[in-house]
Design a protein around this motif. Structure first.
Motif, PDB file in Angstrom:
ATOM      1  N   LEU A  72       0.784  -1.251  -0.017  1.00  4.23           N
ATOM      2  CA  LEU A  72      -0.129   0.131   0.139  1.00  4.23           C
ATOM      3  C   LEU A  72       0.977   1.299   0.147  1.00  4.23           C
ATOM      4  O   LEU A  72       0.501   2.420  -0.601  1.00  4.23           O
ATOM      5  CB  LEU A  72      -0.868   0.144   1.284  1.00  4.23           C
ATOM      6  CG  LEU A  72      -1.874  -1.042   1.325  1.00  4.23           C
ATOM      7  CD1 LEU A  72      -2.727  -1.114   2.509  1.00  4.23           C
ATOM      8  CD2 LEU A  72      -3.065  -0.939   0.202  1.00  4.23           C
ATOM      9  N   LEU A  73       1.929   1.177   0.693  1.00  4.09           N
ATOM     10  CA  LEU A  73       2.991   2.418   0.647  1.00  4.09           C
ATOM     11  C   LEU A  73       3.300   2.686  -0.662  1.00  4.09           C
ATOM     12  O   LEU A  73       3.632   3.917  -1.043  1.00  4.09           O
ATOM     13  CB  LEU A  73       4.051   2.122   1.757  1.00  4.09           C
ATOM     14  CG  LEU A  73       3.753   2.569   3.123  1.00  4.09           C
ATOM     15  CD1 LEU A  73       5.005   2.067   4.052  1.00  4.09           C
ATOM     16  CD2 LEU A  73       4.050   4.239   3.059  1.00  4.09           C
ATOM     17  N   ASP A  74       3.775   1.635  -1.121  1.00  4.10           N
ATOM     18  CA  ASP A  74       4.370   1.969  -2.641  1.00  4.10           C
ATOM     19  C   ASP A  74       3.334   2.316  -3.515  1.00  4.10           C
ATOM     20  O   ASP A  74       3.506   3.235  -4.407  1.00  4.10           O
ATOM     21  CB  ASP A  74       4.617   0.236  -3.277  1.00  4.10           C
ATOM     22  CG  ASP A  74       5.295   0.337  -4.745  1.00  4.10           C
ATOM     23  OD1 ASP A  74       6.112   1.228  -4.907  1.00  4.10           O
ATOM     24  OD2 ASP A  74       4.970  -0.280  -5.481  1.00  4.10           O
ATOM     25  N   VAL A  75       1.898   2.071  -3.556  1.00  4.00           N
ATOM     26  CA  VAL A  75       0.946   2.858  -4.238  1.00  4.00           C
ATOM     27  C   VAL A  75       0.722   4.102  -4.191  1.00  4.00           C
ATOM     28  O   VAL A  75       0.542   4.940  -4.790  1.00  4.00           O
ATOM     29  CB  VAL A  75      -0.566   1.800  -3.913  1.00  4.00           C
ATOM     30  CG1 VAL A  75      -1.666   2.571  -4.642  1.00  4.00           C
ATOM     31  CG2 VAL A  75      -0.453   0.365  -4.579  1.00  4.00           C
ATOM     32  N   ARG A  90       3.096  11.131  -8.708  1.00  2.00           N
ATOM     33  CA  ARG A  90       2.559  11.361  -9.956  1.00  2.00           C
ATOM     34  C   ARG A  90       1.652  12.742  -9.773  1.00  2.00           C
ATOM     35  O   ARG A  90       1.856  13.684 -10.861  1.00  2.00           O
ATOM     36  CB  ARG A  90       1.599  10.270 -10.422  1.00  2.00           C
ATOM     37  CG  ARG A  90       2.176   8.950 -11.051  1.00  2.00           C
ATOM     38  CD  ARG A  90       1.543   8.266 -11.809  1.00  2.00           C
ATOM     39  NE  ARG A  90       0.259   7.900 -11.121  1.00  2.00           N
ATOM     40  CZ  ARG A  90       0.252   6.709 -10.236  1.00  2.00           C
ATOM     41  NH1 ARG A  90       1.358   5.857 -10.086  1.00  2.00           N
ATOM     42  NH2 ARG A  90      -0.806   6.125  -9.561  1.00  2.00           N
ATOM     43  N   GLY A  91       0.735  12.855  -8.763  1.00  2.47           N
ATOM     44  CA  GLY A  91       0.077  14.027  -8.838  1.00  2.47           C
ATOM     45  C   GLY A  91       0.750  15.105  -7.981  1.00  2.47           C
ATOM     46  O   GLY A  91       0.003  16.250  -7.901  1.00  2.47           O
ATOM     47  N   PHE A 106       2.643   6.106  -2.419  1.00  4.81           N
ATOM     48  CA  PHE A 106       3.890   6.930  -2.712  1.00  4.81           C
ATOM     49  C   PHE A 106       4.027   7.169  -4.326  1.00  4.81           C
ATOM     50  O   PHE A 106       4.231   8.472  -4.736  1.00  4.81           O
ATOM     51  CB  PHE A 106       5.066   6.328  -2.308  1.00  4.81           C
ATOM     52  CG  PHE A 106       6.445   6.920  -2.356  1.00  4.81           C
ATOM     53  CD1 PHE A 106       6.723   7.923  -1.421  1.00  4.81           C
ATOM     54  CD2 PHE A 106       7.115   7.413  -3.609  1.00  4.81           C
ATOM     55  CE1 PHE A 106       7.653   8.765  -1.016  1.00  4.81           C
ATOM     56  CE2 PHE A 106       8.479   8.286  -3.451  1.00  4.81           C
ATOM     57  CZ  PHE A 106       8.707   8.700  -2.368  1.00  4.81           C
ATOM     58  N   SER A 107       3.492   6.151  -5.170  1.00  5.38           N
ATOM     59  CA  SER A 107       3.664   6.397  -6.670  1.00  5.38           C
ATOM     60  C   SER A 107       2.543   7.419  -6.946  1.00  5.38           C
ATOM     61  O   SER A 107       2.827   8.298  -7.873  1.00  5.38           O
ATOM     62  CB  SER A 107       3.355   5.039  -7.356  1.00  5.38           C
ATOM     63  OG  SER A 107       4.448   4.318  -7.006  1.00  5.38           O
ATOM     64  N   ASP A 118      11.908   7.516  -2.609  1.00 10.24           N
ATOM     65  CA  ASP A 118      10.862   6.370  -2.615  1.00 10.24           C
ATOM     66  C   ASP A 118      10.190   6.208  -0.975  1.00 10.24           C
ATOM     67  O   ASP A 118      10.782   6.976   0.141  1.00 10.24           O
ATOM     68  CB  ASP A 118      11.874   5.060  -2.918  1.00 10.24           C
ATOM     69  CG  ASP A 118      12.976   4.712  -2.067  1.00 10.24           C
ATOM     70  OD1 ASP A 118      12.784   4.849  -0.696  1.00 10.24           O
ATOM     71  OD2 ASP A 118      14.009   4.615  -2.706  1.00 10.24           O
ATOM     72  N   TRP A 119       9.323   5.312  -1.048  1.00 10.52           N
ATOM     73  CA  TRP A 119       8.714   5.372   0.191  1.00 10.52           C
ATOM     74  C   TRP A 119       9.449   4.641   1.554  1.00 10.52           C
ATOM     75  O   TRP A 119       9.297   4.848   2.481  1.00 10.52           O
ATOM     76  CB  TRP A 119       7.514   4.465   0.157  1.00 10.52           C
ATOM     77  CG  TRP A 119       7.676   2.986  -0.137  1.00 10.52           C
ATOM     78  CD1 TRP A 119       7.762   2.247  -1.411  1.00 10.52           C
ATOM     79  CD2 TRP A 119       8.145   1.690   0.603  1.00 10.52           C
ATOM     80  NE1 TRP A 119       7.947   1.003  -1.415  1.00 10.52           N
ATOM     81  CE2 TRP A 119       8.099   0.771  -0.274  1.00 10.52           C
ATOM     82  CE3 TRP A 119       8.253   1.562   2.196  1.00 10.52           C
ATOM     83  CZ2 TRP A 119       8.531  -0.644   0.541  1.00 10.52           C
ATOM     84  CZ3 TRP A 119       8.350   0.470   2.428  1.00 10.52           C
ATOM     85  CH2 TRP A 119       8.374  -0.702   1.764  1.00 10.52           C
TER      86      TRP A 119
END
Length: 392
Positions: free
Chosen positions: A245-248, A255-256, A250-251, A360-361
């Protein structure tokens, strides 16, 4: 000791009852509207929807042209050839849907895939029904022509194989129902008007049943994901799932260009609870602390059990200042009483993606972890955020 056990049991019975009511409301919300699902559920649901869309599209791409021989042998020319050409185009469209979408973790892509799948038979119906109704046919041809009139039933019933919400079921059924109404309004009925009115009512009923079946699938999926992804003791996300979930998050924040704050929470002197009162009381203390953590979290925040008595709070769209406010609110509420009646405290470190310029996260978690240790070494029961390290 006996009274203490009774009080603890009563406390947790009440807490369990409140938790059950909250869970029921949350589950109902998740089954009615698509917003608010956890990122993990969204990823699993998106993957399943696209997988089934591709499978259904591939099957229809093969089966649709196989009926051309029947059309050519039953219907008069040039109607039979028009229908054959229409079937070829529909087959190509189905094949395009099957090939255009790959495995995804995005619900936007999944929704587009399902909408594209349903668009093909809807357009086919709007063209074929008026086409067939324009030719004088009877006997066996009339019976086969009725199959074109009932095409929307097949596709609406097909919604039952997808894990969808009530809102999505209504949205996906609406174009097929409206297409049937348009055929009736345009006087293109292949069947008597009364039959169409009954068919329209039945189409609405089937859409409700198919949507309920889809909701049942979604509920089962949510339950499976929750069981597999949540810690058995505290009912929050496990570290393995939390990292995903952290990866999601953070990505998504990258992007936003939006902030993403973390709070690393380590319960103070927790080992002494286990040593002095036993692991059962230690587990009770963890549950109470988790319940207090949940109270200050928004619906979109994520709570992860990172270690034994360590928790990670993920706050999407929150800057360092906002995270500090939320955590101070937590400290004001308290983390629940320990077995000796003293309030449980925690050492907390806060990090934020933009302010900390993390790549990165993993770096973000490391920053929050380091600040938690600063708080721990500086006397415990405190919060250390960006720039606070120099004061301790």
């Amino acid at each position: 000791m006996g009274l203490k056990r009774v009080n603890a049991a009563a406390y947790f019975d009440g807490a369990l009852s409140r938790f059950s009511r909250e869970m029921s409301r949350a589950i109902l919300h998740d089954l009615v509207v698509p917003t608010g699902h956890s990122p993990l559920v969204q990823r699993r649901r998106a993957g399943l929807i696209v997988s089934r869309v591709r499978w259904v599209a591939a099957v229809f791409a093969i089966l649709t042209p196989l009926w051309i021989g029947v059309d050519l042998s039953i219907f008069p020319e040039p109607l039979a050839w028009w229908l054959a050409g229409l079937r070829v185009m529909a087959s190509v469209a189905f094949a395009s849907v099957a090939l255009a979408f790959r495995n995804t973790e995005s619900m936007k892509v999944a929704s587009l895939a399902l909408a594209s799948l349903l668009a093909v038979p809807t357009v086919f119906f709007l063209i074929s029904d008026p086409l067939v109704s324009g030719y004088p046919i009877d006997g066996l041809a009339q019976a086969l022509a009725a199959g074109y009139a009932f095409l929307p039933f097949v596709m609406v019933a097909g919604l039952s194989v997808f894990p969808i919400t009530a809102t999505e079921g209504a949205a996906y059924s609406a174009p097929l129902i409206l297409a049937t109404i348009a055929i009736i309004a345009g006087d293109f009925e292949l069947l008597p008007f009364r039959t169409y009115l009954g068919a329209l009512w039945l189409l609405g009923l089937i859409s409700v049943v198919a949507t309920l079946a889809g909701m049942s699938q979604l509920h089962f999926m949510i339950q499976l994901v929750n069981q597999a992804s949540h810690d058995a003791l505290t009912k929050v996300y496990t570290r393995r799932v939390g990292e995903e979930l952290l990866d999601v998050q953070f990505s998504s924040a990258m992007r936003g260009g939006t902030p993403l704050a973390l709070a690393f929470v380590d319960l103070d002197n927790f080992k002494s609870v286990n040593d002095r009162y036993g692991h059962e009381e230690g587990d009770n203390t963890l549950r109470k602390a988790t319940e207090q953590l949940r109270k200050v979290l928004r619906r979109g925040d994520i709570l992860i059990r990172w270690g034994g008595e360590e928790f990670l709070v993920v706050m999407p769209g929150t800057d360092a200042k906002g995270a500090r406010v939320a955590i101070e609110r937590l400290r004001a509420e308290g983390l629940g009483p320990r077995p000796d009646g003293v309030q449980q405290t925690a050492s907390i470190g806060i990090a934020e993606r933009m302010a900390d310029s993390t790549a990165d996260w993993g770096d973000l978690v490391e920053k929050a972890d380091q600040r938690m240790y600063v708080a721990k070494k500086s006397g415990k029961d405190r919060v250390v955020t960006i720039g606070d390290e120099t004061f301790f």
